[in-house]
Design a protein around this motif. Structure first.
Motif, mmCIF file in Angstrom:
data_model
loop_
_atom_site.group_PDB
_atom_site.id
_atom_site.type_symbol
_atom_site.label_atom_id
_atom_site.label_comp_id
_atom_site.label_asym_id
_atom_site.label_seq_id
_atom_site.Cartn_x
_atom_site.Cartn_y
_atom_site.Cartn_z
ATOM 1 N N UNK A 1 -28.982 34.587 9.586
ATOM 2 C CA UNK A 1 -30.381 35.040 9.084
ATOM 3 C C UNK A 1 -31.246 33.949 8.909
ATOM 4 N N UNK B 1 -20.377 41.043 2.401
ATOM 5 C CA UNK B 1 -21.670 41.482 2.286
ATOM 6 C C UNK B 1 -22.206 41.154 1.057
ATOM 7 N N UNK C 1 -16.774 37.065 13.524
ATOM 8 C CA UNK C 1 -18.326 37.179 13.452
ATOM 9 C C UNK C 1 -18.871 36.444 12.322
ATOM 10 N N UNK C 2 -20.031 35.827 12.968
ATOM 11 C CA UNK C 2 -20.787 34.799 11.704
ATOM 12 C C UNK C 2 -22.044 35.697 11.711
ATOM 13 N N UNK C 3 -22.228 36.121 10.530
ATOM 14 C CA UNK C 3 -23.795 36.673 10.456
ATOM 15 C C UNK C 3 -24.869 35.511 9.693
ATOM 16 N N UNK D 1 -23.519 37.713 1.690
ATOM 17 C CA UNK D 1 -24.694 37.888 2.559
ATOM 18 C C UNK D 1 -26.048 38.145 1.995
ATOM 19 N N UNK E 1 -31.968 32.354 6.468
ATOM 20 C CA UNK E 1 -31.646 31.321 5.390
ATOM 21 C C UNK E 1 -30.537 30.529 5.923
ATOM 22 N N UNK F 1 -27.943 35.418 0.566
ATOM 23 C CA UNK F 1 -28.106 34.681 1.641
ATOM 24 C C UNK F 1 -27.165 33.435 2.073
ATOM 25 N N UNK F 2 -26.107 33.548 1.895
ATOM 26 C CA UNK F 2 -24.848 32.826 2.646
ATOM 27 C C UNK F 2 -24.775 33.229 3.918
ATOM 28 N N UNK F 3 -24.461 32.326 4.800
ATOM 29 C CA UNK F 3 -24.046 32.678 6.339
ATOM 30 C C UNK F 3 -22.468 32.767 6.231
ATOM 31 N N UNK F 4 -22.059 33.988 6.363
ATOM 32 C CA UNK F 4 -20.699 34.230 6.469
ATOM 33 C C UNK F 4 -20.110 34.438 7.703
ATOM 34 N N UNK F 5 -18.882 33.994 7.741
ATOM 35 C CA UNK F 5 -18.109 34.314 9.045
ATOM 36 C C UNK F 5 -16.851 35.082 8.400
ATOM 37 N N UNK G 1 -26.998 30.377 -1.446
ATOM 38 C CA UNK G 1 -28.014 30.346 -0.920
ATOM 39 C C UNK G 1 -27.925 29.285 0.173
ATOM 40 N N UNK G 2 -28.000 29.636 1.435
ATOM 41 C CA UNK G 2 -27.989 28.954 2.852
ATOM 42 C C UNK G 2 -26.678 28.506 2.790
ATOM 43 N N UNK G 3 -25.547 28.380 2.088
ATOM 44 C CA UNK G 3 -24.190 27.895 2.233
ATOM 45 C C UNK G 3 -23.330 28.763 3.273
#
Lengths: 282, 282
Positions: B189, A176, B185-187, A179, B191, A182-186, A157-159
């Motif tokens: 949102x 995915x 790409x960084x997704x 994501x 959170x 709720x991670x921020x994924x690169x 969450x939020x990482x």
């Protein structure tokens, strides 16, 4: 010293819940059964097959292995694979890939019953994973990464997460799943500029590119949680991951070994997916 | 002063190739036809419908609009939608979504013929976009973003992109199209921690969260390329994007207006997808 995230420990943590669910499904008169389809006899397929048999034996579950000749034609393969899928006593189907020769991966993905697709290869399940829908089957490797992090109390969450590697069996579906948590994924890859800076700025780094030593000291900080999905044959003839373990492990917060990390959990996730598949078919 | 990336200019740039392809398909005896399916009469659906008619008229192509009552039942909707899909004279089907009432989006996605799925809603096309396979149909909005960047000479190779928003009609498929073009790409949102820092460190920022004013001066640098996918109704009753245009535009390198940016190109991408669909059905 970094915390070592061990697949065997996480697998032990899953066992009780798997046995309880197995008993519940048996209580409905169903004996969950996995069919493994292997074409030819590649070493890594055989190693994975042994791992599956061992895990499933430990849970008291049966595995049926269907071996097809390496030189099987497309039509014969399609027919055999459709037959395995159609068997009402088979609840889950695992096809070892990549397929040898010119056999069509696309055909297999189209043929597999999405409800039996315990390694998430069907377009239906891919689309569900892409959309973040929990009912889809993700491939077992990204599933094992998620389970390993859960077991070791790493919240997403939020990482921020850097995923290096964009394959459809690891990097993309894992991005995915993370994501959805709720991670921020690169999503990084061979064309990424300054991979080390991207990794250093992330809370969690996942190495899933299939390149030994790709993640070294320059990619980590003392806060880094490092997950190594790679399985490569090192110059010394020993298995190694995508992370330079000797270099990175003294510098980071948490790290997975290879072997003994993500790979050691994959078969438990496969067992869980089989039980989910059996439930869907009750 | 920032370069303004205008949808109308990019659309004009596409027109010649669209007309040439239309002529080529007509030369094969096929008249490409789009069917638009609208349930009820929502304002934004009607506005999009007018935009489609105008664009297709400009190209000399026909559009058939099938209007279903807002209170249609699920079975009747499924039957009508299957009928539209089955019509051999219809090469592309666009369903306005979200569907009103309790109508099932999942049913529609399952029913649509993947070869006619010009707005990329079918699981088959989602999976292809997810896998980075060029033969899939992506939704028109992310397609328009890619075309707009191409028209204005913004390469994605090796660039870092922050995509804010993770919907299945914009953020997620766009992230995959950009990944396929070798962007990192960084997704992001709701959170995401410190969205402004993530955006400032990116070469390209895509705002696709549906939140007016989400991207402001704190999210940009003088190198930023800003793409605004949002369409919101501002407090002043005027359309506005997710970017605070007044605040951001003096500070950045390139930016899209709203209206007149991505949205003005969507119908051209729809026309291109229809022609691709017609080709697939020759």
């Amino acid at each position: 010293m970094a915390v070592l995230m061990k697949g065997a420990e996480a697998a032990a943590g899953m066992k009780e819940a798997l046995l309880a669910e197995l008993a519940a499904i048996r209580g409905r008169g169903i004996e969950p059964k996995l069919a493994v389809v292997r074409v030819g006899a590649r070493d890594d397929d055989l190693a994975y097959e042994r791992g599956i048999r061992k895990r499933f034996e430990g849970l008291g579950m049966a595995v049926r292995v269907i071996v097809l000749p390496e030189d099987i034609g497309q039509d014969a393969f399609d027919a055999e694979f459709a037959w395995v899928n159609g068997d009402p006593q088979t609840h889950g189907v695992l096809l070892f890939r990549p397929l040898p020769g010119g056999l069509s991966d696309a055909n297999a993905r189209r043929i597999i019953d999405p409800r039996k697709d315990v390694d998430g290869m069907s377009p239906i399940n891919m689309a569900r994973v892409f959309a973040g829908e929990a009912e889809g089957f993700a491939p077992c490797t990204p599933g094992a990464v998620m389970e390993l992090l859960r077991h070791y109390g790493v919240s997403l969450e939020g990482k921020s997460v850097a995923v290096a590697g964009r394959s459809m069996v690891a990097g993309r579906p894992l991005a995915m799943l993370m994501l959805a948590a709720n991670a921020t994924v690169t999503l990084c890859h061979t064309r990424t500029r300054d991979l080390s800076a991207v990794c250093r700025s992330a809370d969690i780094v996942v190495a899933a590119a299939g390149r030994a030593g790709m993640i070294g000291a320059d990619c980590v900080t003392e806060r880094s949680v490092i997950v190594d999905v790679g399985i490569n044959m090192g110059r010394d003839g020993k298995l190694c991951g995508d992370v330079d373990f000797g270099e990175a492990s003294p510098l980071v917060s948490m790290i997975t070994p290879v072997p003994g990390g993500v790979g050691a959990l994959t078969t438990s996730v496969l067992a869980r997916n089989l039980l989910r598949a059996a439930r869907l078919q009750i």
